[in-house]
Design a protein around this motif. Sequence first.
Motif, PDB file in Angstrom:
ATOM      1  N   GLU A 294     -10.211   0.341   3.178  1.00 26.92           N
ATOM      2  CA  GLU A 294     -10.333  -0.234   1.847  1.00 26.92           C
ATOM      3  C   GLU A 294      -8.953  -0.386   1.218  1.00 26.92           C
ATOM      4  O   GLU A 294      -7.983   0.229   1.660  1.00 26.92           O
ATOM      5  CB  GLU A 294     -11.212   0.653   0.960  1.00 26.92           C
ATOM      6  CG  GLU A 294     -12.637   0.805   1.457  1.00 26.92           C
ATOM      7  CD  GLU A 294     -13.395  -0.516   1.484  1.00 26.92           C
ATOM      8  OE1 GLU A 294     -13.177  -1.348   0.577  1.00 26.92           O
ATOM      9  OE2 GLU A 294     -14.189  -0.737   2.416  1.00 26.92           O
ATOM     10  N   GLU A 295      -8.862  -1.182   0.188  1.00 26.82           N
ATOM     11  CA  GLU A 295      -7.584  -1.374  -0.496  1.00 26.82           C
ATOM     12  C   GLU A 295      -7.136  -0.062  -1.132  1.00 26.82           C
ATOM     13  O   GLU A 295      -7.877   0.547  -1.909  1.00 26.82           O
ATOM     14  CB  GLU A 295      -7.729  -2.437  -1.576  1.00 26.82           C
ATOM     15  CG  GLU A 295      -6.446  -2.707  -2.337  1.00 26.82           C
ATOM     16  CD  GLU A 295      -6.612  -3.784  -3.396  1.00 26.82           C
ATOM     17  OE1 GLU A 295      -5.748  -3.870  -4.288  1.00 26.82           O
ATOM     18  OE2 GLU A 295      -7.615  -4.526  -3.340  1.00 26.82           O
ATOM     19  N   PRO A 296      -5.926   0.408  -0.808  1.00 32.52           N
ATOM     20  CA  PRO A 296      -5.451   1.650  -1.431  1.00 32.52           C
ATOM     21  C   PRO A 296      -5.078   1.428  -2.890  1.00 32.52           C
ATOM     22  O   PRO A 296      -4.765   0.298  -3.300  1.00 32.52           O
ATOM     23  CB  PRO A 296      -4.226   2.013  -0.592  1.00 32.52           C
ATOM     24  CG  PRO A 296      -3.743   0.700  -0.045  1.00 32.52           C
ATOM     25  CD  PRO A 296      -4.961  -0.151   0.148  1.00 32.52           C
ATOM     26  N   VAL A 297      -5.114   2.489  -3.662  1.00 32.01           N
ATOM     27  CA  VAL A 297      -4.719   2.399  -5.069  1.00 32.01           C
ATOM     28  C   VAL A 297      -3.263   1.952  -5.181  1.00 32.01           C
ATOM     29  O   VAL A 297      -2.898   1.179  -6.058  1.00 32.01           O
ATOM     30  CB  VAL A 297      -4.927   3.768  -5.763  1.00 32.01           C
ATOM     31  CG1 VAL A 297      -4.384   3.747  -7.186  1.00 32.01           C
ATOM     32  CG2 VAL A 297      -6.403   4.135  -5.757  1.00 32.01           C
ATOM     33  N   SER A 298      -2.439   2.439  -4.282  1.00 30.87           N
ATOM     34  CA  SER A 298      -1.038   2.024  -4.188  1.00 30.87           C
ATOM     35  C   SER A 298      -0.626   2.186  -2.738  1.00 30.87           C
ATOM     36  O   SER A 298      -1.397   2.682  -1.909  1.00 30.87           O
ATOM     37  CB  SER A 298      -0.153   2.877  -5.102  1.00 30.87           C
ATOM     38  OG  SER A 298      -0.093   4.208  -4.611  1.00 30.87           O
ATOM     39  N   THR A 300       1.703   4.168  -1.688  1.00 31.55           N
ATOM     40  CA  THR A 300       2.362   5.450  -1.456  1.00 31.55           C
ATOM     41  C   THR A 300       1.789   6.064  -0.180  1.00 31.55           C
ATOM     42  O   THR A 300       0.648   5.775   0.199  1.00 31.55           O
ATOM     43  CB  THR A 300       2.129   6.408  -2.634  1.00 31.55           C
ATOM     44  OG1 THR A 300       0.721   6.650  -2.762  1.00 31.55           O
ATOM     45  CG2 THR A 300       2.684   5.821  -3.926  1.00 31.55           C
ATOM     46  N   GLU A 303      -1.778   7.729  -0.583  1.00 34.98           N
ATOM     47  CA  GLU A 303      -2.903   6.805  -0.797  1.00 34.98           C
ATOM     48  C   GLU A 303      -3.232   6.025   0.467  1.00 34.98           C
ATOM     49  O   GLU A 303      -4.408   5.831   0.818  1.00 34.98           O
ATOM     50  CB  GLU A 303      -2.576   5.839  -1.945  1.00 34.98           C
ATOM     51  CG  GLU A 303      -2.364   6.495  -3.297  1.00 34.98           C
ATOM     52  CD  GLU A 303      -3.648   7.072  -3.874  1.00 34.98           C
ATOM     53  OE1 GLU A 303      -4.729   6.796  -3.317  1.00 34.98           O
ATOM     54  OE2 GLU A 303      -3.571   7.796  -4.874  1.00 34.98           O
ATOM     55  N   GLU A 307      -6.834   6.352   2.871  1.00 33.95           N
ATOM     56  CA  GLU A 307      -7.760   5.269   3.229  1.00 33.95           C
ATOM     57  C   GLU A 307      -7.947   5.191   4.741  1.00 33.95           C
ATOM     58  O   GLU A 307      -9.052   4.921   5.223  1.00 33.95           O
ATOM     59  CB  GLU A 307      -7.261   3.931   2.672  1.00 33.95           C
ATOM     60  CG  GLU A 307      -7.234   3.843   1.155  1.00 33.95           C
ATOM     61  CD  GLU A 307      -8.595   4.096   0.529  1.00 33.95           C
ATOM     62  OE1 GLU A 307      -9.631   3.826   1.184  1.00 33.95           O
ATOM     63  OE2 GLU A 307      -8.641   4.581  -0.616  1.00 33.95           O
TER      64      GLU A 307
END
Length: 529
Positions: A294-298, A300, A303, A307
Amino acid sequence: MPPPTKQADTTVSNTLTGLPDNAPWFNPLRDSQDKRLPRIAGPCGMVIFGVTGDLARKKLLPAIYDLANRGLLPAGFALVGYGRREWSKQDFEDYVHEAVVAGARTEVRANVWERLAEGMEFISGTFRDDAAFDTLGAKLAELDRTRGTAGNWGFYLSVPPDYFSDVCHQLKRSGLAEAPANSWRRVIIEKPFGHDQDSARELNRVVNAVFPEDSVFRIDHYLGKETVQNIMALRFANQLFDPLWNSHYIDHVQITMAEDIGLGGRAGYYDGIGAARDVIQNHLLQLLALTAMEEPVSFTPAELQAEKIKVLRATAPVYPLAKTTARGQYTAGWQGSTRVPGLREEEGFSDDSNTETYAACTLEINSRRWAGVPFYLRTGKRLGRRVTEIALIFKPAPHLPFGDVMTSALGQNAVVIRVQPDEGVLMRFGSKVPGSTMEVRDVNMDFSYSEAFTEESPEAYERLILDALLDESSLFPTNEEVELSWQILDPIIQYWAQHGRPEDYEAGTWGPASADRMLAREARTWRRP
């Protein structure tokens, strides 16, 4: 564009940063958050254990020179080799220079080489030699004073895993693993990370007993390739793909790493390991995680790794393994116009060797996005050509307002991410054939890195070595990722161990017949790159 006006209180000279004279001016106080600018390692050095091995000679030493040549290493960077040979500093310099001339990607420039060579040292000893490690400690302390490395050292274990325990023990005993105040010590280790889940856990325990997990960098060189990193750009920078990247539209995914070379001279390493342990457990499962996450929050490290871990936790083999996996061993055949021997004819392999040179498996990801989408992974030696790619094959359109004759040459849409050798992205879709009749057939839209960009992509080891020196761990598998990968693969390897020998396939072909049957049971076929 001219460089920005330099302010007296925020400038830093190229001499201090280690940048070559013709490098673009860089102001770290103002521009440190601009990801378009090169990241330059701070004061540091590296010790390479196993520096006389093939990996160091062919990959690591040229990569270090290329980083220096691109101005990405500090001017006082120090390189220390550790090995059994009785070498002087000059002997080591000559060895490194020979490796750089043979393998460097960038031009070998005298001023860059001289500056790099000034910081080179060699320590002779074995991995159980207390005195040699004490000498190493004294040498690093000297280099901290003379080269300004500030106590920051990366220890690169370019050695077989059997020696990890010895090296880590010595680094701890000698105090080298413990960083002085405001400094760092990191360890960089090469695969294989164990041979099953239990051994991986033990290996992680040994390493983490000396270095905390945030100081451990496990190298998977595939993650340093430009096209692998482009998977994230392709997915998350383009609205074009994201709505279709799921089980509603994708029929299945094929991840392939094929090689056209054999195993001549590598029996000592490869026999008893095989294709699944060598490639699927690390390279291909990492490609799967990047493709399916899934798309990571950022972006970094924490993060991105979180995922990937979610995907690996949800991944499992599809049963029955007799029908959803395949393994093979190449026999004599033709590779292009050259007649090549089979595995059991290669030096070091016995007639009863059960080591597979081809491995394929069917995996499923138990998540809302990917439910019902099989992921087919395959790797092999002596196949039709050298290629690594990720192919997302789309479901057929639910309705076609054309007659069967009009679409007889139309296949399924596909997005193919080519990792090597022709890095790029290919899209396959249907188009009308010019003429007075309506006939639709497949066409390709092909993006090539080499044609779209004038800048040459750096080698994977350049990116990964620099990231380790910068404490940027996004592209390095964590201990949990390694153990989860073995958890996925272990049942398959155990099944194979209990059910006979690998199936033969002729060199130069695309693997054993059982691999084709594996897909044919679901009315699918492998891509022939």
